[in-house]
Design an enzyme around this catalytic site. Structure first.
Site, short mmCIF file in Angstrom:
data_model
loop_
_atom_site.label_atom_id
_atom_site.label_comp_id
_atom_site.label_asym_id
_atom_site.label_seq_id
_atom_site.Cartn_x
_atom_site.Cartn_y
_atom_site.Cartn_z
N LYS A 37 23.46 1.48 20.22
CA LYS A 37 23.22 0.48 19.17
C LYS A 37 24.56 0.06 18.61
CE LYS A 37 21.24 0.22 14.53
NZ LYS A 37 20.16 0.73 13.69
C1 5RP Z 1 23.36 2.93 10.25
C2 5RP Z 1 22.07 2.67 10.91
C3 5RP Z 1 21.22 1.84 10.10
O1 5RP Z 1 20.18 2.40 9.50
C4 5RP Z 1 20.86 0.62 10.83
O2 5RP Z 1 21.92 0.16 11.62
C5 5RP Z 1 20.55 -0.43 9.92
O3 5RP Z 1 20.03 -1.53 10.50
P1 5RP Z 1 20.38 -2.88 9.81
O4 5RP Z 1 21.87 -3.03 9.87
O5 5RP Z 1 19.67 -3.91 10.68
O6 5RP Z 1 19.84 -2.83 8.42
O7 5RP Z 1 21.72 3.07 11.99
O8 5RP Z 1 24.25 3.48 11.10
#
Ligand code: 5RP
Length: 264
Positions: free
Chosen positions: A172
């Site tokens: 991710k």
């Molecule tokens: C932080 C995470 C977050 O919870 C996630 O990335 C958040 O998602 P978004 O940016 O879409 O709110 O994994 O490292």
């Protein structure tokens, strides 16, 4: 890759499209009661039918998600820090035994490449992969970006590639200019975080650009649950990810669904 690993991965990344809409609601693990997630059950329940998987912590999973729901879970297993401390100083916070007991389809941990604690988080990733592979559980590496890092293709490409080299089964990261370079040099599927809340149309464009440039989907949180119309928003994101809708088409759908909700 063994059968169990492939089976779990295909519960997360849908074989029909090769893509996924993951709903990220794990923010509380370092942010506490984030806006929109003060009462996780209320936020999560209406979104569940539209999420291909749910990324969250074990505490919220146990207390705020009905165990009879069939949504695949990607369990955050790293943490131990808060917004008030040194965010990079994370460790593993859940045993593999508990992850299995919770019947998860994947586990997620953050890496902090370029921080003073990169070694700790990268070795943590490698160890988690070793352990998770014993049981056929895929590992999602989250490339966390420190305040002083650039969210550009050079940095995100470096962090994503290192995650894949250490054995992460999917990664991710953030969308950036020249994102296709990040995808090309990372041999495992990439999903993107949405980041801070931005106008719905812009978030839909972000999702569109990401999948059109090779992302396997999104792991989106704030741009869904902080929207005034989260259920409409997640459905609009699905149109982009699974049906290749354009941002205009998806935004039209968002407006139609939001309007229906107001009338109902
Ligand atoms: C932080 C995470 C977050 O919870 C996630 O990335 C958040 O998602 P978004 O940016 O879409 O709110 O994994 O490292």
């Amino acid at each position: 890759m063994d059968w169990g690993m492939k089976n779990r991965l295909s519960r997360i990344i849908k074989p029909e499209t090769g893509r996924t809409v993951m709903l990220a609601v794990d923010h509380g693990y370092f942010l506490g009661p984030t806006t929109g997630l003060e009462e996780p059950r209320k936020t999560i329940e209406p979104l569940l039918p539209y999420a291909d998987s749910l990324m969250l912590t074990r505490g919220v999973l146990r207390r705020c998600v009905d165990p009879s729901s069939n949504v695949p879970v990607v369990l955050r297993v790293s943490g131990g820090t808060s917004i008030l401390g040194n965010l990079a100083d994370e460790g593993t916070t859940v045993s593999m035994r508990d992850a299995i007991r919770l019947n998860v389809s994947g586990v997620a941990l953050s890496i902090f490449v370029g921080s003073g604690l990169e070694r700790q988080t990268l070795v943590g990733l490698a160890n988690l992969v070793d352990e998770a592979e014993e049981y056929g559980i895929p590992v999602l590496a989250v490339t966390a970006v420190g305040k002083d890092m650039n969210r550009d293709a050079r940095y995100l490409g470096l962090a994503s590639r290192i995650a894949a080299e250490l054995g992460a089964h999917f990664v991710k990261t953030y969308y950036c200019e020249d994102f296709e370079k990040v995808v090309r040099s990372c041999p495992v599927p990439i999903v993107i975080a949405g980041g801070k809340k931005i106008p719905e149309k812009d978030a839909l464009e972000l999702a569109y650009n990401a999948v059109q440039n090779g992302a396997a989907g999104v792991d989106m949180g704030r741009n869904i649950f902080q929207s005034e119309h989260p259920v409409a928003m997640i459905q609009a994101v699905r149109e982009i990810v699974h049906k290749n809708a354009t941002p205009d088409q998806a935004f039209d759908l968002f407006n139609t669904l939001a309007q229906e909700k107001k009338i109902a």
